[in-house]
Design an enzyme around this catalytic site. Structure first.
Site, PDB file in Angstrom:
ATOM      1  N   LYS A   1       9.603 -37.149  -5.425  1.00  0.00           N
ATOM      2  CA  LYS A   1      10.216 -35.967  -5.997  1.00  0.00           C
ATOM      3  C   LYS A   1       9.147 -34.886  -6.200  1.00  0.00           C
ATOM      4  CE  LYS A   1      11.712 -35.797 -10.405  1.00  0.00           C
ATOM      5  NZ  LYS A   1      11.517 -34.397 -10.704  1.00  0.00           N
ATOM      6  N   ARG A   2       7.971 -35.326  -6.593  1.00  0.00           N
ATOM      7  CA  ARG A   2       6.877 -34.374  -6.826  1.00  0.00           C
ATOM      8  C   ARG A   2       6.481 -33.628  -5.546  1.00  0.00           C
ATOM      9  NH1 ARG A   2       2.953 -37.793  -8.472  1.00  0.00           N
ATOM     10  NH2 ARG A   2       4.576 -39.258  -9.037  1.00  0.00           N
TER      11      ARG A   2
END
Ligand code: GLU
Length: 509
Positions: free
Chosen positions: A266-267
């Site tokens: 997600k980062r």
């Protein structure tokens, strides 16, 4: 007779669905449909501490959006229900006890403090993170070290305990993975995983085996991150005496970051500006928001197609495939062994191709919703359909429809007259004055007759058509974009065309 194919997607409802998770569902689904089998959705919610409100609903909605309807699920029901592990709680203890009776598992009474202590006192340079395993189990408080009477006394007096698997000290566990071929593990590094917790709930390891057996699952496809757990599961199948019914395994390779190495997270999406989840997700515990492919403007057909090709192809070189075509062509032996790097530009290309390929009718509701969200009122669906037909070739993501079609619905607020001015002259100014009564008099206000009117007057005034089209476009659209200019004029109608020419002339005067 060969068994009916039955696969399962078994998510733990702890958050939004990462695209790797959706690809796992997709490969399960394609395999089931290709083989005329069943696709089961089982919710693995035995870890009550990790309960996240809304996560289960998110999964249902995501499968519906992608067009992967489970044959059996907590919502659809089915002959092997319930399909939520928390509702099957009572079925697991019997198997854990059976494993204890067979000498493959044991009761462990260690408290949290004792486990903490074990991790500290046995920490050495060679063993920096001691685990509850064959090396240490005999130093702990469990039914292998305590006498039978003491064990009975502890249990009957209600002292909390867990049941742990007794991993063999030195054994090689083999299995054949449909993607990786023969895989083998030495059990010496695997710890004695908890199978049944204090509260009587099974852990994932026990529940997954018991349920895959109970639900007659024939093929278990899951992410590569589960590969280290495979030896535990295989031994459980063996110890429970179910080896003949064990599903065939396939551990799917990871989806990798576009840059560098490692699993796409997600980062990475936040860092590089693209979605990683299927749909928007807000974590109710932290309010942390993650954008989804759906809300970014992807069509589910494109999202599914792109995911299918991230780690698989049918060898034909054809990349744009519908769900039906994917079902027809899918085979697990063409899934790549190595991880696939995610490429957002390529993902957008899939969407663009799907927008081009879709009929205006297919796109109508999605586009209408986007336009309305941007304050554009759509009162005539047929008008919208013809606009979509004209602009869809120019849109990559659904929100692009706003800019590309706004001027069909509203007079542009700003006309980029600065782009007209450098080549503007008296002849052109006269031309756009003279063309107005001609257009006003046209009986048939079609693109073809508008163009003919332009050509005739341009010839009469010795101006090149090429010199007139760009200013005309900017007058109608506001800027240098959009489909064929005479199509635009015909679509917005005579009155609106004249109004826009006039407005521009006023600004240019
Ligand atoms: N519950 C596991 C997960 O959340 C499923 C793993 C499996 O398919 O065995 O991914």
């Amino acid at each position: 007779m060969s068994k009916k194919v039955r696969v399962r997607f078994a998510p733990s409802p702890t958050g939004g669905l990462h695209l790797g998770g959706v690809r796992t569902v997709l490969y399960n689904f394609l395999f089931a449909r290709h083989n005329g089998g069943d696709f089961v959705l089982r919710i693995e919610d035995t870890d009550q501490n990790r309960f996240v409100a809304g996560a289960e609903e998110y999964i249902f909605e995501c499968l519906a959006w992608c067009g992967m309807k489970p044959d059996e699920s907590p919502v659809a029901g089915g002959p092997y229900g319930p399909y939520r592990q928390s509702e099957r709680k009572s079925s697991y203890r019997e198997y854990a006890e059976k494993l204890v009776a067979g000498g493959h598992a044991y009761y462990a009474f260690d408290t949290t403090a004792e486990l903490e202590e074990m991790r500290t006192i046995y920490k050495t340079e060679q063993n920096p993170s001691p685990q509850y395993d064959h090396q240490l189990r005999m130093k702990m408080r469990n039914s292998l070290t305590l006498g039978e009477d003491e064990v009975t006394r502890l249990i009957s007096s209600g002292v909390p305990y867990v049941i742990r698997i007794k991993m063999p000290e030195q054994e090689t566990v083999h299995f054949s993975d449909m993607i990786r071929g023969e895989v083998s593990f030495n059990t010496s590094t695997v710890d004695d995983k908890v199978l049944l917790k204090h509260d009587g709930m099974p852990t994932y390891h026990l529940a997954v085996v018991v349920d895959d057996y109970a639900m007659k699952i024939t093929h278990a496809f899951r992410g590569e991150e589960w590969l280290p757990s495979a030896p535990v599961h295989i031994l459980l199948w063996k110890y429970l005496g179910w080896m003949d019914d064990m599903p065939q395994w396939a551990h799917l390779p990871l989806i990798l970051k576009p840059d560098g190495n490692g699993k796409l997270s997600k980062r990475d999406g936040d860092r590089l500006g693209f979605p990683v989840f299927a749909m928007n997700w807000t974590d109710p515990r932290t309010n942390d928001f993650t954008q989804g492919f759906r809300e970014r403007g992807f069509l589910p057909e494109a999202f599914v197609n792109m995911l299918a090709m991230l780690g698989w192809n049918d060898g034909s070189g054809q990349e744009i495939l519908s769900m039906d075509e994917l079902i027809q062509r899918f085979s697990i032996d063409r899934v790549h062994k190595g991880g696939a790097k995610f490429d957002f530009e390529k993902a957008k290309w899939f969407n663009q191709e799907w927008i081009k390929k879709s009929t205006p009718e297919r796109l109508k509701n999605d586009v209408k919703a986007i336009l309305e969200k941007n304050g554009i009122v759509v009162s005539d669906d047929n008008y919208l359909l013809s606009v979509i037909g004209m602009v869809k070739e120019r849109c990559t993501l659904l929100p692009d429809f706003t800019e590309q079609s706004k001027f069909f619905f509203q007079t542009p607020e700003i006309i980029d007259t600065e782009s007209i001015r450098p080549k503007w002259n008296m002849d052109k100014s006269v031309f756009f004055k003279e063309i107005q009564p001609v257009l006003a008099g046209l009986q048939d206000y079609s693109a073809a007759s508008i163009e003919t009117a332009f050509k005739d007057l341009a010839t009469a005034r010795s101006i090149k058509m090429g010199e007139l089209q760009l200013p005309f476009r900017i007058m109608l659209v506001g800027g240098k974009f959009g489909p064929a200019v005479f199509d635009i004029a015909a679509t917005i109608g005579k009155e609106e065309t004249l109004l826009r020419i006039n407005r521009a002339l006023e600004q240019l005067a």
